[in-house]
Design an enzyme around this catalytic site. Sequence first.
Site, mmCIF file in Angstrom:
data_model
loop_
_atom_site.group_PDB
_atom_site.id
_atom_site.type_symbol
_atom_site.label_atom_id
_atom_site.label_comp_id
_atom_site.label_asym_id
_atom_site.label_seq_id
_atom_site.Cartn_x
_atom_site.Cartn_y
_atom_site.Cartn_z
ATOM 1 C CD GLU A 105 -1.311 0.389 3.643
ATOM 2 O OE1 GLU A 105 -1.927 1.465 3.711
ATOM 3 O OE2 GLU A 105 -1.473 -0.547 4.422
ATOM 4 C CG HIS A 159 -8.425 4.168 6.096
ATOM 5 N ND1 HIS A 159 -8.498 3.153 7.006
ATOM 6 C CD2 HIS A 159 -7.147 4.593 6.102
ATOM 7 C CE1 HIS A 159 -7.318 2.976 7.559
ATOM 8 N NE2 HIS A 159 -6.477 3.839 7.033
ATOM 9 N NE ARG A 192 0.187 6.569 5.746
ATOM 10 C CZ ARG A 192 -0.041 5.269 5.789
ATOM 11 N NH1 ARG A 192 -0.229 4.673 6.953
ATOM 12 N NH2 ARG A 192 -0.093 4.557 4.695
ATOM 13 N NE ARG A 229 -3.141 4.597 3.612
ATOM 14 C CZ ARG A 229 -3.557 5.686 4.247
ATOM 15 N NH1 ARG A 229 -4.007 6.714 3.570
ATOM 16 N NH2 ARG A 229 -3.536 5.759 5.558
#
Length: 173
Positions: A130, A160, A141, A145
């Site tokens: 990831e 997420h 963050r 992703r």
Amino acid sequence: MIQRPARPRPALLAGLCLLLVGLLAGLLTGCSVEGGAAPGTPTGTASPSRTATATPSRTATATPSRTATAAPSRTAADLPAVREADLPPEARKTLALIRGGGPFPYAKDGAVFSNFERILPRRERGYYREYTVRTPGERDRGARRIVTGRGGETYYTDDHYQSFREVVADENR
């Protein structure tokens, strides 16, 4: 006259030890290796405390363990697709960094993605990696992703790991 504290009974001690072993076993099977919120915990909600001092009512509602029968096996065809050109510019930048081998701005970039949510097709541990996609305005963050597989497949999530889209490379790339 001084009274001595009562000695603990062996049966009581044995029962407490068994309870602690059971609690620890349950905690170990339900914890995330990467840390953070427990897998499957929706973002924005608090995950339950993971300590050995759980209350008796907590033991009756323990988190189910992740077993092979937790979710049906998925294929990439089950997931919606998104063209690379339609990704946010930050995601396209992360893809360019991945292709170039870095350098990556976050220490956890390139870490193993364990697929606890079982949304991506099942593979052996270590198959997926990831990478963080920067989210403008976020101090951490964020939720976005890119997940890549050893076979060259690429997935994008902006929530997420609650959902994924398979990234389809542009023809002119």
